[in-house]
Design an enzyme around this catalytic site. Structure first.
Site, PDB file in Angstrom:
ATOM      1  N   ASN A   1       0.865  -1.179   0.000  1.00 53.84           N
ATOM      2  CA  ASN A   1       0.000   0.000   0.000  1.00 53.84           C
ATOM      3  C   ASN A   1       0.905   1.233   0.000  1.00 53.84           C
ATOM      4  OD1 ASN A   1      -1.785   2.068   0.542  1.00 53.84           O
ATOM      5  ND2 ASN A   1      -2.261   1.396   2.630  1.00 53.84           N
TER       6      ASN A   1
ATOM      7  N   LYS B   1       0.064   4.271  -0.318  1.00 58.52           N
ATOM      8  CA  LYS B   1      -0.581   5.474   0.237  1.00 58.52           C
ATOM      9  C   LYS B   1      -0.348   6.665  -0.703  1.00 58.52           C
ATOM     10  CE  LYS B   1      -0.093   3.327   4.701  1.00 58.52           C
ATOM     11  NZ  LYS B   1       0.036   3.445   6.152  1.00 58.52           N
TER      12      LYS B   1
ATOM     13  N   HIS C   1      -9.355   1.289   4.931  1.00 59.23           N
ATOM     14  CA  HIS C   1      -8.095   1.487   5.658  1.00 59.23           C
ATOM     15  C   HIS C   1      -8.344   2.472   6.797  1.00 59.23           C
ATOM     16  CE1 HIS C   1      -4.040   2.734   6.612  1.00 59.23           C
ATOM     17  NE2 HIS C   1      -3.614   1.635   6.003  1.00 59.23           N
TER      18      HIS C   1
ATOM     19  N   GLU D   1      -6.749   4.884   7.812  1.00 63.87           N
ATOM     20  CA  GLU D   1      -6.513   6.294   7.451  1.00 63.87           C
ATOM     21  C   GLU D   1      -7.729   6.876   6.731  1.00 63.87           C
ATOM     22  OE1 GLU D   1      -2.757   5.620   5.519  1.00 63.87           O
ATOM     23  OE2 GLU D   1      -1.882   5.140   7.464  1.00 63.87           O
TER      24      GLU D   1
ATOM     25  N   GLU E   1      -5.339  -4.719  10.759  1.00 64.14           N
ATOM     26  CA  GLU E   1      -4.315  -3.692  10.909  1.00 64.14           C
ATOM     27  C   GLU E   1      -4.587  -2.875  12.177  1.00 64.14           C
ATOM     28  OE1 GLU E   1      -2.303  -2.646   6.951  1.00 64.14           O
ATOM     29  OE2 GLU E   1      -4.062  -1.377   7.154  1.00 64.14           O
TER      30      GLU E   1
ATOM     31  N   GLY F   1       2.659   2.369  10.716  1.00 66.75           N
ATOM     32  CA  GLY F   1       3.652   3.426  10.551  1.00 66.75           C
ATOM     33  C   GLY F   1       4.395   3.801  11.819  1.00 66.75           C
TER      34      GLY F   1
ATOM     35  N   SER G   1       3.497  -2.052  10.340  1.00 66.20           N
ATOM     36  CA  SER G   1       4.931  -2.142  10.614  1.00 66.20           C
ATOM     37  C   SER G   1       5.548  -3.497  10.257  1.00 66.20           C
ATOM     38  CB  SER G   1       5.227  -1.773  12.071  1.00 66.20           C
ATOM     39  OG  SER G   1       4.854  -0.423  12.324  1.00 66.20           O
TER      40      SER G   1
HETATM   41  P1  PGA Z   1       3.000   0.354   7.568  1.00 66.16           P
HETATM   42  O1  PGA Z   1       1.497   0.577   7.003  1.00 66.16           O
HETATM   43  O2  PGA Z   1       3.469  -0.944   6.999  1.00 66.16           O
HETATM   44  O3  PGA Z   1       3.768   1.549   7.052  1.00 66.16           O
HETATM   45  O4  PGA Z   1       2.894   0.322   9.053  1.00 66.16           O
HETATM   46  C1  PGA Z   1       0.626  -0.504   6.845  1.00 66.16           C
HETATM   47  C2  PGA Z   1      -0.679  -0.034   6.273  1.00 66.16           C
HETATM   48  O5  PGA Z   1      -1.147   1.067   6.646  1.00 66.16           O
HETATM   49  O6  PGA Z   1      -1.292  -0.717   5.435  1.00 66.16           O
END
Ligand code: PGA
Length: 248
Positions: free
Chosen positions: A10, A12, A94, A96, A164, A170, A208
């Site tokens: 992903n 983003k 997601h 976000e 997640e 992140g 992560s």
């Molecule tokens: P990350 O994000 O691997 O940077 O923690 C995962 C995600 O949001 O899908």
């Protein structure tokens, strides 16, 4: 049928045309992985990426879609438009998007239905906040999000679920293996109860994931792959994650 293994990246809101060289490098370094590999770049790059890596075993997906097929929705994209330029998957719900755009589980189910109608695989994301985990509400939150986000007509062929935890995205922090195992066991049990082929739905862990922890995460029961953010941007990071899933 066993759940398909999937390493999904992903990107983003990261990446420009120049970034597509990373996906070509990934395809070169891992020409025939024994898992599905998917890159979900920003929508601006879907067509270019799909054209450039056509026939090289890497799938391309979107990061969101609208619940409608067309119409007066400035700035939005229909699932059929993603499919038209070469997407096979779309990430939905997601955290976000749930946080930045106020997306509810009901809205996510409607988007997933649109994705299915367009022939896309919907990757539906679920996850608890740190406050919810601290309050001991994780399993209730996940079960509630799953029940409300899963559309009618979901099958193992058109749906993937990604767990997640919001606090692991992140941040460099990951849950313990036991914590991941507990949530994935709940997802598998709930899906097996509600869907005829729920035992075959791919369950991803996200938050992560990096080369150093991937193999350990893929050894956890009912973890069939990963949804990877930061570590999917560079072939040097995503490649070892793909290799770890291939070997799992
Ligand atoms: P990350 O994000 O691997 O940077 O923690 C995962 C995600 O949001 O899908």
């Amino acid at each position: 049928m066993a759940p398909r293994k999937l390493a999904a990246g992903n990107w983003k809101m990261n990446g420009t045309l120049a970034s597509l060289a990373e996906v070509e490098a990934l395809a070169e370094a891992h020409p025939a992985p024994s898992c599905d590999v998917l890159i979900c770049p920003p929508a601006t790059l879907i067509h270019a990426l799909a054209s450039r890596i056509a026939g090289r075993g890497i799938k391309v997906g979107g990061q969101d879609c609208h619940a409608s097929h067309s119409g007066a929705h400035t700035g939005d994209l229909a699932a059929s438009q993603l499919a038209d330029v070469g997407a096979s998957h779309v990430i939905l719900g997601h955290s976000e998007r749930r946080a930045d755009h106020g997306e509810t589980s009901g809205a996510i189910a409607a988007k997933a239905r649109a994705a299915h109608e367009a022939g896309l695989v919907a990757i539906i994301c679920l996850g608890e906040t740190e406050a919810e985990r601290d309050a001991g509400q994780t399993l209730d939150v996940i079960a509630g999000q799953l029940a409300a986000s899963l559309p009618e007509g979901a099958t193992a062929a058109n749906t993937v679920i990604a767990y997640e935890p919001v606090w692991a995205i992140g941040t460099g922090r990951t849950p313990s293996s036991e914590q991941i195992a507990e949530v994935h066991a709940l997802l598998r049990a709930d899906l097996s109860k509600t869907l005829a082929d729920g035992a075959d739905i791919s369950l991803l862990y996200g938050g992560s994931v990096k080369p150093s922890n991937a193999a350990g995460i893929f050894a956890i029961p009912h973890v069939n792959g990963a949804l990877v953010g930061g570590a999917s941007l560079k072939a040097a990071d995503f490649g070892p994650i793909v290799a770890a899933l291939s070997a799992a």
